[in-house]
Scaffold this motif. Structure first.
Motif, PDB file in Angstrom:
ATOM      1  N   GLU A  43       0.823  -1.206   0.000  1.00 33.33           N
ATOM      2  CA  GLU A  43       0.000   0.000   0.000  1.00 33.33           C
ATOM      3  C   GLU A  43       0.860   1.260   0.000  1.00 33.33           C
ATOM      4  OE1 GLU A  43      -2.987  -0.120   2.984  1.00 33.33           O
ATOM      5  OE2 GLU A  43      -4.041  -1.788   2.049  1.00 33.33           O
ATOM      6  N   VAL A  44       2.002   1.234   0.696  1.00 36.16           N
ATOM      7  CA  VAL A  44       2.907   2.379   0.639  1.00 36.16           C
ATOM      8  C   VAL A  44       3.472   2.531  -0.775  1.00 36.16           C
ATOM      9  CG1 VAL A  44       5.119   3.283   1.458  1.00 36.16           C
ATOM     10  CG2 VAL A  44       3.488   2.327   3.080  1.00 36.16           C
ATOM     11  N   GLY A  45       3.811   1.396  -1.397  1.00 35.52           N
ATOM     12  CA  GLY A  45       4.269   1.455  -2.781  1.00 35.52           C
ATOM     13  C   GLY A  45       3.190   2.015  -3.702  1.00 35.52           C
ATOM     14  N   GLY A  46       1.927   1.663  -3.429  1.00 37.45           N
ATOM     15  CA  GLY A  46       0.834   2.201  -4.239  1.00 37.45           C
ATOM     16  C   GLY A  46       0.704   3.702  -4.120  1.00 37.45           C
ATOM     17  N   ILE A  47       0.992   4.235  -2.927  1.00 38.21           N
ATOM     18  CA  ILE A  47       0.956   5.693  -2.742  1.00 38.21           C
ATOM     19  C   ILE A  47       1.989   6.365  -3.631  1.00 38.21           C
ATOM     20  CG2 ILE A  47       1.392   7.546  -1.088  1.00 38.21           C
ATOM     21  CD1 ILE A  47       0.244   5.731   1.075  1.00 38.21           C
ATOM     22  N   TRP A  48       3.200   5.816  -3.647  1.00 35.93           N
ATOM     23  CA  TRP A  48       4.246   6.412  -4.475  1.00 35.93           C
ATOM     24  C   TRP A  48       3.911   6.305  -5.958  1.00 35.93           C
ATOM     25  CZ3 TRP A  48       7.475   9.676  -2.542  1.00 35.93           C
ATOM     26  CH2 TRP A  48       7.866   9.572  -1.215  1.00 35.93           C
ATOM     27  N   GLU A  49       3.296   5.196  -6.362  1.00 30.99           N
ATOM     28  CA  GLU A  49       2.900   5.049  -7.765  1.00 30.99           C
ATOM     29  C   GLU A  49       1.849   6.087  -8.146  1.00 30.99           C
ATOM     30  OE1 GLU A  49       1.613   1.068  -8.235  1.00 30.99           O
ATOM     31  OE2 GLU A  49       3.617   0.206  -8.088  1.00 30.99           O
ATOM     32  N   ARG A  85      -6.554  11.243 -10.784  1.00 29.81           N
ATOM     33  CA  ARG A  85      -5.315  10.844 -10.109  1.00 29.81           C
ATOM     34  C   ARG A  85      -5.267  11.396  -8.688  1.00 29.81           C
ATOM     35  NH1 ARG A  85      -2.993   6.397 -12.001  1.00 29.81           N
ATOM     36  NH2 ARG A  85      -2.778   6.455 -14.255  1.00 29.81           N
ATOM     37  N   GLN A  86      -5.778  12.598  -8.513  1.00 33.14           N
ATOM     38  CA  GLN A  86      -5.786  13.188  -7.171  1.00 33.14           C
ATOM     39  C   GLN A  86      -6.656  12.366  -6.217  1.00 33.14           C
ATOM     40  OE1 GLN A  86      -7.677  16.988  -6.880  1.00 33.14           O
ATOM     41  NE2 GLN A  86      -6.805  17.464  -4.890  1.00 33.14           N
ATOM     42  N   ARG A  87      -7.826  11.933  -6.706  1.00 35.24           N
ATOM     43  CA  ARG A  87      -8.703  11.099  -5.857  1.00 35.24           C
ATOM     44  C   ARG A  87      -8.042   9.754  -5.561  1.00 35.24           C
ATOM     45  NH1 ARG A  87     -12.882  13.373  -9.122  1.00 35.24           N
ATOM     46  NH2 ARG A  87     -12.764  11.578 -10.530  1.00 35.24           N
ATOM     47  N   SER A  88      -7.372   9.188  -6.571  1.00 34.70           N
ATOM     48  CA  SER A  88      -6.699   7.909  -6.363  1.00 34.70           C
ATOM     49  C   SER A  88      -5.599   8.034  -5.316  1.00 34.70           C
ATOM     50  CB  SER A  88      -6.116   7.398  -7.681  1.00 34.70           C
ATOM     51  OG  SER A  88      -7.123   7.181  -8.635  1.00 34.70           O
ATOM     52  N   LEU A  89      -4.843   9.132  -5.373  1.00 33.81           N
ATOM     53  CA  LEU A  89      -3.791   9.347  -4.394  1.00 33.81           C
ATOM     54  C   LEU A  89      -4.375   9.537  -2.999  1.00 33.81           C
ATOM     55  CD1 LEU A  89      -0.845   9.810  -3.659  1.00 33.81           C
ATOM     56  CD2 LEU A  89      -1.122  12.219  -4.289  1.00 33.81           C
ATOM     57  N   ARG A  90      -5.469  10.287  -2.906  1.00 30.76           N
ATOM     58  CA  ARG A  90      -6.109  10.496  -1.601  1.00 30.76           C
ATOM     59  C   ARG A  90      -6.605   9.177  -1.033  1.00 30.76           C
ATOM     60  NH1 ARG A  90      -9.984  13.830  -3.063  1.00 30.76           N
ATOM     61  NH2 ARG A  90     -11.565  12.198  -3.196  1.00 30.76           N
ATOM     62  N   ASP A  91      -7.220   8.329  -1.883  1.00 34.30           N
ATOM     63  CA  ASP A  91      -7.705   7.028  -1.409  1.00 34.30           C
ATOM     64  C   ASP A  91      -6.550   6.140  -0.962  1.00 34.30           C
ATOM     65  OD1 ASP A  91     -10.257   7.845  -1.968  1.00 34.30           O
ATOM     66  OD2 ASP A  91     -10.355   6.828  -3.919  1.00 34.30           O
ATOM     67  N   ALA A  92      -5.451   6.182  -1.714  1.00 33.59           N
ATOM     68  CA  ALA A  92      -4.299   5.351  -1.351  1.00 33.59           C
ATOM     69  C   ALA A  92      -3.715   5.778  -0.006  1.00 33.59           C
ATOM     70  CB  ALA A  92      -3.239   5.438  -2.441  1.00 33.59           C
ATOM     71  N   ILE A  93      -3.626   7.072   0.205  1.00 36.63           N
ATOM     72  CA  ILE A  93      -3.098   7.562   1.476  1.00 36.63           C
ATOM     73  C   ILE A  93      -4.031   7.185   2.626  1.00 36.63           C
ATOM     74  CG2 ILE A  93      -2.568   9.664   2.792  1.00 36.63           C
ATOM     75  CD1 ILE A  93      -1.606  10.913   0.185  1.00 36.63           C
TER      76      ILE A  93
END
Length: 229
Positions: free
Chosen positions: A186-192, A221-229
């Protein structure tokens, strides 16, 4: 004993062991876990249900399992679980809707158009939502093709839902066993997601339409990053 004799030759046990160890520590481990889980979820109902006397619904259970596996496109476990549950419920209802409207071609066309529009709009929510749009359309087509009486259609829809729930159960077991480290993934997904978001900056497209599309991609992409975090 010569050096040649002590080296692991291709095909011997030590070579196979190192090959398996390489798979275990490489990025292929995630792909292998997906493949194993999908194989169990899809193949088990087809192999076990007919001998138990449920051969008439086995294919629909397998379809439900397959479609639910398709919805699981990766990302945080919570969103993946919600997507699979949503597919199991909504797609089952769409099978019933398809059998209800399949007798009138114009009504089936209208309902399919509504599902297609909804599926297209869901793409703005991310890759998982886009997969849901596809599985919803396929479920409606299955119902239109079946054109069963209400009681039999309910059985088919229920079998689809059982296949989806079976896939969710297998996924939960695999996640519990943790074939790869959840936090690292999941941390790797945040960086991706952050890298993908950065690649879209700055918004420099020429033309109103192109700029609008780039801004929409940036918002996704912004929503995806927010969800990942």
């Amino acid at each position: 004993m010569s050096q040649t004799d002590t080296d692991a030759r291709p095909g011997d046990g030590r070579s196979i062991g190192r090959w398996l160890a390489g798979l275990d520590t490489s990025a292929n481990r995630i792909a292998l876990s997906y493949a194993l889980r999908g194989t169990i979820a899809i193949a088990a109902p087809l192999l076990l249900l007919p001998p138990l006397g449920f051969g008439d619904v086995a294919h629909m259970v397998v379809i439900g399992a397959l479609q639910t596996s398709i919805v699981d496109v990766g990302g945080p476990y919570g969103s993946r679980l919600r997507g699979m549950i949503l597919n199991s419920i909504v797609a089952s209802l769409l099978i019933l809707a398809g059998t209800w409207c399949g007798g009138a071609w114009w009504l089936a066309g209208v309902v399919m158009a509504l599902v297609a529009v909804a599926g297209g709009l869901m793409r703005a929510l991310g890759q998982g939502a886009a997969a849901l749009g596809v599985t919803f359309g396929i479920a409606l087509l299955i119902g239109i093709q079946l054109q069963l009486p209400l009681a039999e259609a309910a059985v088919a829809a229920a079998a689809y839902g059982v296949g989806g729930l079976w896939t969710i159960l297998v996924a939960l077991v695999v996640w519990r066993l943790r074939p790869y480290k959840r936090l690292e993934q999941e941390v790797g997904g945040i960086w991706e997601e952050l890298a993908a978001l950065t690649a879209l900056l700055p918004v420099s497209a020429e033309g109103t339409v192109a700029r609008r599309r780039q801004e929409q991609a940036l918002a996704v992409r912004q929503r995806s990053l927010r969800d990942a975090i």
